[in-house]
Design an enzyme around this catalytic site. Structure first.
Site, PDB file in Angstrom:
ATOM      1  N   TYR A   3       0.838  -1.203   0.000  1.00 58.11           N
ATOM      2  CA  TYR A   3       0.000   0.000   0.000  1.00 58.11           C
ATOM      3  C   TYR A   3       0.873   1.253   0.000  1.00 58.11           C
ATOM      4  O   TYR A   3       0.647   2.183  -0.780  1.00 58.11           O
ATOM      5  CB  TYR A   3      -0.923  -0.033   1.223  1.00 58.11           C
ATOM      6  CG  TYR A   3      -1.754   1.201   1.430  1.00 58.11           C
ATOM      7  CD1 TYR A   3      -2.783   1.544   0.559  1.00 58.11           C
ATOM      8  CD2 TYR A   3      -1.531   2.036   2.525  1.00 58.11           C
ATOM      9  CE1 TYR A   3      -3.553   2.682   0.758  1.00 58.11           C
ATOM     10  CE2 TYR A   3      -2.298   3.173   2.735  1.00 58.11           C
ATOM     11  CZ  TYR A   3      -3.310   3.492   1.847  1.00 58.11           C
ATOM     12  OH  TYR A   3      -4.062   4.616   2.046  1.00 58.11           O
ATOM     13  N   GLU A  23     -11.569   5.933   5.409  1.00 59.80           N
ATOM     14  CA  GLU A  23     -10.941   6.665   6.508  1.00 59.80           C
ATOM     15  C   GLU A  23     -11.913   6.771   7.685  1.00 59.80           C
ATOM     16  O   GLU A  23     -11.507   6.673   8.847  1.00 59.80           O
ATOM     17  CB  GLU A  23     -10.497   8.059   6.062  1.00 59.80           C
ATOM     18  CG  GLU A  23      -9.336   8.078   5.086  1.00 59.80           C
ATOM     19  CD  GLU A  23      -7.994   7.643   5.657  1.00 59.80           C
ATOM     20  OE1 GLU A  23      -7.868   7.495   6.894  1.00 59.80           O
ATOM     21  OE2 GLU A  23      -7.059   7.439   4.864  1.00 59.80           O
ATOM     22  N   TRP A  78      -5.065   0.845  10.383  1.00 61.19           N
ATOM     23  CA  TRP A  78      -5.277   0.930   8.935  1.00 61.19           C
ATOM     24  C   TRP A  78      -5.143  -0.439   8.278  1.00 61.19           C
ATOM     25  O   TRP A  78      -5.839  -0.747   7.322  1.00 61.19           O
ATOM     26  CB  TRP A  78      -4.328   1.955   8.305  1.00 61.19           C
ATOM     27  CG  TRP A  78      -4.569   2.087   6.840  1.00 61.19           C
ATOM     28  CD1 TRP A  78      -3.723   1.755   5.830  1.00 61.19           C
ATOM     29  CD2 TRP A  78      -5.777   2.547   6.190  1.00 61.19           C
ATOM     30  NE1 TRP A  78      -4.316   1.988   4.598  1.00 61.19           N
ATOM     31  CE2 TRP A  78      -5.569   2.476   4.801  1.00 61.19           C
ATOM     32  CE3 TRP A  78      -7.001   3.015   6.666  1.00 61.19           C
ATOM     33  CZ2 TRP A  78      -6.547   2.856   3.876  1.00 61.19           C
ATOM     34  CZ3 TRP A  78      -7.978   3.387   5.740  1.00 61.19           C
ATOM     35  CH2 TRP A  78      -7.744   3.307   4.374  1.00 61.19           C
TER      36      TRP A  78
END
Length: 195
Positions: A24, A46, A54
């Site tokens: 990522y 988000e 995350w």
């Protein structure tokens, strides 16, 4: 501080601890997102990430995309209570009724913004004039005057789960600010901020 991986590339510690995070970081994080569907997806993810790591969201992203019609705002805006109940039973996503509701609400707000400048131009109009130049993660802000203003403006347009800290994370993720550490091999990769 950065960590030099087996590939000889320098990354922040958070991006070196998991292969999914590394991929990522190396290919997606901090790169400009300038399409409505992509930006809507990032805003929603988000929001789902708030209070979680995350990497949890990244692992569930394929399931999120399946559950929310690839984050097509036109489809998600039509979701009703039966869809909310279906999503609450989907173990592949984060089952939080408020965040699911916010994703539907944000789809409707995204559509409403089309009558003006549209989501992309609206969000990017909050790009700051300068970007941080951190040497260490401790020098990376978690909020800014621009993220506060973006949060307030999105809320006024009907968006939810768009607090100032969440919006700063969005700004980092979509390249509006470059918080790659100065020693990182990705510093300046977005092309938004000349070094």
């Amino acid at each position: 501080m950065t960590v030099v991986g087996a590939d000889g590339l320098s990354r922040p510690a958070w991006a070196a601890e998991d292969p999914l995070l590394m991929e990522y970081y190396d290919t997606e994080w901090g790169m400009p997102v300038r399409d409505e569907q992509g930006l809507y997806e990032r805003i929603c993810l988000e929001g789902f990430q708030a209070g979680l790591s995350w990497v949890t969201i990244l692992r569930k992203r394929p399931s999120f995309r399946a559950a929310f019609a690839d984050f097509d705002p036109d489809v998600v805006a039509e979701f009703g209570e039966a869809d909310v109940e279906r999503l609450m039973g989907d173990a592949g996503i984060v089952r939080n009724r408020m965040k699911i509701g916010a994703t539907i609400q944000n789809a409707r707000a995204t559509i409403a913004l089309r009558a003006d400048e549209g989501l992309v131009d609206f969000v990017w109009s909050f790009q700051p004039r300068e970007t941080p130049r951190p040497h260490d993660r401790s020098e990376v802000p978690t909020v800014s005057e621009e993220s506060k203003a973006l949060s307030k403006a999105l809320r006024s347009r009907g968006f939810a789960f768009v607090g100032p800290t969440t919006m700063y994370a969005l700004m980092e993720a979509i390249g509006m600010v470059d918080t790659h550490l100065m020693a990182s091999h990705r510093r300046g990769a977005s092309g938004v901020w000349p070094e």
